[in-house]
Design an enzyme around this catalytic site. Structure first.
Site, PDB file in Angstrom:
ATOM      1  N   GLU A  97      28.064  97.587 149.833  1.00 34.59           N
ATOM      2  CA  GLU A  97      28.690  97.789 148.694  1.00 34.59           C
ATOM      3  C   GLU A  97      29.186  99.279 148.814  1.00 34.59           C
ATOM      4  O   GLU A  97      28.021 100.084 148.567  1.00 34.59           O
ATOM      5  CB  GLU A  97      28.025  97.339 147.474  1.00 34.59           C
ATOM      6  CG  GLU A  97      27.683  96.064 146.940  1.00 34.59           C
ATOM      7  CD  GLU A  97      28.752  95.334 146.814  1.00 34.59           C
ATOM      8  OE1 GLU A  97      29.973  95.885 146.332  1.00 34.59           O
ATOM      9  OE2 GLU A  97      28.925  94.215 146.793  1.00 34.59           O
ATOM     10  N   CYS A 127      30.991 104.152 141.397  1.00 35.98           N
ATOM     11  CA  CYS A 127      31.693 103.680 142.626  1.00 35.98           C
ATOM     12  C   CYS A 127      33.004 102.951 141.822  1.00 35.98           C
ATOM     13  O   CYS A 127      34.309 102.914 142.586  1.00 35.98           O
ATOM     14  CB  CYS A 127      31.217 102.620 143.358  1.00 35.98           C
ATOM     15  SG  CYS A 127      30.536 101.289 142.644  1.00 35.98           S
TER      16      CYS A 127
HETATM   17  P1  NAD Z   1      24.974 107.698 150.101  1.00 32.54           P
HETATM   18  O1  NAD Z   1      25.640 106.849 151.240  1.00 32.54           O
HETATM   19  O2  NAD Z   1      24.660 109.194 150.564  1.00 32.54           O
HETATM   20  O3  NAD Z   1      23.206 107.154 149.977  1.00 32.54           O
HETATM   21  C1  NAD Z   1      23.095 105.768 149.723  1.00 32.54           C
HETATM   22  C2  NAD Z   1      21.725 105.473 150.347  1.00 32.54           C
HETATM   23  O4  NAD Z   1      21.759 105.637 151.773  1.00 32.54           O
HETATM   24  C3  NAD Z   1      20.868 106.434 149.859  1.00 32.54           C
HETATM   25  O5  NAD Z   1      19.535 105.462 149.435  1.00 32.54           O
HETATM   26  C4  NAD Z   1      20.362 107.250 150.753  1.00 32.54           C
HETATM   27  O6  NAD Z   1      19.284 108.008 151.071  1.00 32.54           O
HETATM   28  C5  NAD Z   1      20.660 106.448 152.368  1.00 32.54           C
HETATM   29  N1  NAD Z   1      20.941 106.957 153.175  1.00 32.54           N
HETATM   30  C6  NAD Z   1      21.876 108.103 153.429  1.00 32.54           C
HETATM   31  N2  NAD Z   1      22.117 108.463 154.884  1.00 32.54           N
HETATM   32  C7  NAD Z   1      21.422 107.309 155.420  1.00 32.54           C
HETATM   33  C8  NAD Z   1      21.418 107.049 156.853  1.00 32.54           C
HETATM   34  N3  NAD Z   1      21.759 107.874 157.760  1.00 32.54           N
HETATM   35  N4  NAD Z   1      20.529 106.070 157.302  1.00 32.54           N
HETATM   36  C9  NAD Z   1      20.123 105.135 156.456  1.00 32.54           C
HETATM   37  N5  NAD Z   1      20.166 105.671 155.000  1.00 32.54           N
HETATM   38  C10 NAD Z   1      21.001 106.575 154.585  1.00 32.54           C
HETATM   39  O7  NAD Z   1      25.635 107.629 148.840  1.00 32.54           O
HETATM   40  P2  NAD Z   1      25.219 108.295 147.289  1.00 32.54           P
HETATM   41  O8  NAD Z   1      25.451 109.413 147.359  1.00 32.54           O
HETATM   42  O9  NAD Z   1      23.548 107.869 147.108  1.00 32.54           O
HETATM   43  O10 NAD Z   1      25.973 107.210 146.268  1.00 32.54           O
HETATM   44  C11 NAD Z   1      27.231 107.419 146.034  1.00 32.54           C
HETATM   45  C12 NAD Z   1      28.009 106.505 146.954  1.00 32.54           C
HETATM   46  O11 NAD Z   1      27.506 105.318 146.808  1.00 32.54           O
HETATM   47  C13 NAD Z   1      29.479 106.648 146.606  1.00 32.54           C
HETATM   48  O12 NAD Z   1      30.222 106.566 147.493  1.00 32.54           O
HETATM   49  C14 NAD Z   1      29.577 105.387 145.704  1.00 32.54           C
HETATM   50  O13 NAD Z   1      31.252 105.006 145.597  1.00 32.54           O
HETATM   51  C15 NAD Z   1      28.739 104.508 146.321  1.00 32.54           C
HETATM   52  N6  NAD Z   1      28.447 103.270 145.623  1.00 32.54           N
HETATM   53  C16 NAD Z   1      29.130 102.146 145.714  1.00 32.54           C
HETATM   54  C17 NAD Z   1      28.808 101.136 144.773  1.00 32.54           C
HETATM   55  C18 NAD Z   1      29.259  99.688 145.135  1.00 32.54           C
HETATM   56  O14 NAD Z   1      28.606  98.799 144.597  1.00 32.54           O
HETATM   57  N7  NAD Z   1      30.318  99.562 145.808  1.00 32.54           N
HETATM   58  C19 NAD Z   1      27.706 101.177 143.867  1.00 32.54           C
HETATM   59  C20 NAD Z   1      27.410 102.446 143.644  1.00 32.54           C
HETATM   60  C21 NAD Z   1      27.845 103.340 144.321  1.00 32.54           C
END
Ligand code: NAD
Length: 497
Positions: free
Chosen positions: A268, A302
């Site tokens: 997602e 998102c």
């Molecule tokens: P992010 O991708 O930075 O982090 C998401 C998760 O991944 C966090 O737990 C983070 O610690 C972890 N993470 C980061 N780098 C990683 C790596 N290299 N390996 C493993 N895990 C890692 O996103 P964010 O800033 O927390 O959230 C915002 C983003 O999430 C936006 O792009 C938003 O659109 C998206 N989002 C999507 C949905 C959906 O349902 N499509 C819902 C909510 C948020």
């Protein structure tokens, strides 16, 4: 737990003490400290101050969590679906009953306004109720093969230990949207919450234990080193599933890692939702929808409307009405009286939004309406802002803003507007307003997105399949499809001579 902030708001103090976050690695139904005793800080976005120290897990805890989930798997998978469903139903009731404390905890670590936080608790709990009901509806098929001589039996089995990775923007709902279907399907889970918001995930884990979910079924591993923990899981042959919610760049990294062991993946990812207003739209309804679609969670969703395409004939009136509503927004800390919009999650998030706005205004866009932010230099506040005269190719229209800024573009040709709308790598949500339902649905069908709000500004609902097309993701959460993400289809071919 060590609180480094000068004060813990009274409304979260009791729950925070219960969470004992210094021993916040939740494995086998108990909390433990990191093996090396390290912790990481969680900050209050409204002040920028550290408010909690949380156990900082590394590889030993990541492995121990999988040990626990793998040991619990046979028992949980064999637990009758009705029993699993009843535990989820109790979790729903416990969560709803504790709404005020949970909302305060979410507001404290995420910064969102209390009305948004309460709405999140309701939404998050609803995943437990929905999947409590779906747990008992695992169906199958039985029939003769076309050539005769065999009978085919199709069933659905739990995929196994599932690794769940969640973002900070909905710390409760993004966790329950994965945990609930996983448990309903008979899987056990290891969850890595975002390092900005680990406390809410710990609260959710305790609710599930209190609801009667067996120890080891849900394990939570907070960490400041996401890639260490998640890589350990993706390399572990006992982990059969990765369900990730977060940004598209991190989703790409995890998909590459998952490819090495062909791990079943649900993604997602990011969005860039267009909000289309036709000249025949009910403008009052469109403005109300725009306020929800843009400003829920300070634009950090998102599904947030990222770019507004308004027909030229109604653009002035839409901008005037939308702008007046934006100027009236009350921005402040979550706990301040009557706050509607909180701060952004971090200084980095605020700088990113400011850079997009600066680039747009340098390219000719104008800030026509803006709300006020609290005076003083504390906290990561950004004023809700309306931009007009935005160039159709501006960076603010191509990137996920993830903040309270609404760029408006006008259109006259529906074909050209649809080209702009679809000219993006993302395809998560979209919104269309028209006085003609048939026209709105026709436009909705032409928009490349997994979800379209037709004359409404919100699409999230646990009973519906949430997810995106293009680089917004793979798979769906919620609805019956959300359960399927945690099941494998299996068939028996039975000799029938
Ligand atoms: P992010 O991708 O930075 O982090 C998401 C998760 O991944 C966090 O737990 C983070 O610690 C972890 N993470 C980061 N780098 C990683 C790596 N290299 N390996 C493993 N895990 C890692 O996103 P964010 O800033 O927390 O959230 C915002 C983003 O999430 C936006 O792009 C938003 O659109 C998206 N989002 C999507 C949905 C959906 O349902 N499509 C819902 C909510 C948020």
């Amino acid at each position: 737990m060590t609180i480094t902030a000068p004060t813990v708001p009274a409304r979260v103090a009791g729950l925070v003490a219960e969470l004992d976050a210094v021993r916040g690695v939740w494995i086998g139904g108990t909390g433990r400290a990191a093996t090396d005793g390290t912790t990481f800080a969680v900050d209050d976005p409204a002040t920028g101050e550290s408010i909690a120290a949380v156990a900082d897990a590394g590889t030993p805890e990541a492995v121990a969590a999988v040990d626990s989930a793998a040991a619990a798997l046979p028992g949980w998978a064999a637990t009758p679906a009705r029993t699993r469903g009843e535990a989820l139903r109790r979790a729903y009731e416990l969560m709803v009953a504790d709404t005020e404390r949970l909302a305060a905890l979410i507001a404290w670590e995420n910064g969102k306004a209390l009305p948004d936080a309460r709405a999140e608790v309701a939404y998050a709990a609803e995943f437990f109720r929905w999947f409590a009901e779906e747990a008992v509806r695992t169906d199958g098929e039985y029939g003769p093969s076309p050539a005769g001589g065999t009978r085919t039996v199709v069933t659905h089995v739990p995929v196994g230990v599932a690794a769940l990775v969640t973002p900070w923007n909905f710390p409760a709902a993004m966790a329950t949207r994965k945990i609930a279907p996983a448990l309903a399907a008979g899987c056990t889970v290891v969850l890595k919450p975002a390092s900005e918001t680990p406390l809410t995930a710990l609260a959710v884990a305790r609710i599930l234990t209190a609801a009667g979910v067996a120890d080891g079924v849900v394990n939570v591993v907070p960490t400041s080193s996401s890639s260490t923990v998640v890589t350990s899981w993706l390399e572990d042959p006992r982990v059969r599933k990765i369900s990730f919610t977060g940004s598209t760049p991190v989703g790409r990294i995890l998909l590459r890692q998952a490819a090495d062991r062909i791990v079943n993946s649900s993604m997602e990812l990011g969005g860039n939702a267009p909000f289309v207003v036709c000249e025949d739209a009910d403008l009052g309804a469109a403005v109300r929808g725009a306020m929800v679609a843009k400003f829920r969670n300070a634009g950090q969703a998102c599904t947030a409307a990222n770019r507004f395409y308004v027909h030229a004939d109604v653009a002035d009136e839409f901008v005037a009405r939308f702008g007046a509503a934006i100027e009236a927004l009350r921005v402040g800390s979550a706990f301040a009286d009557r706050t509607e919009i909180g701060p952004l999650v971090s200084s980095k998030a605020r700088a990113g939004v400011a850079a997009l706005v600066d680039e747009a205004t340098a390219g000719g866009a104008a800030v026509t309406h803006q709300a006020r932010v609290p005076s003083g230099d504390r906290g990561w506040f950004y004023p809700p802002t309306l931009l007009t005269g935005v160039d159709a190719g501006a960076a603010i229209l191509r990137n996920e803003v993830f903040g309270p800024v609404a760029p408006v573009v006008t259109w006259t040709s529906e074909d050209e507007m649809l080209r702009w709308v679809n000219d993006t790598e993302f395809g998560l949500a979209a919104y269309v307003y028209s006085g003609s339902l048939q026209r709105a649905m026709r436009i909705a069908e032409s928009v490349e997105a997994g979800m379209v709000g037709v004359n409404r500004g919100i699409v999230s609902d646990p009973s519906t399949p949430f997810g995106g097309v293009k680089q917004s993701g793979l798979g769906r959460e919620g609805a019956r499809e959300g359960l399927r993400e945690f099941q494998e289809t299996k068939y028996l071919s039975v000799e029938w001579t």
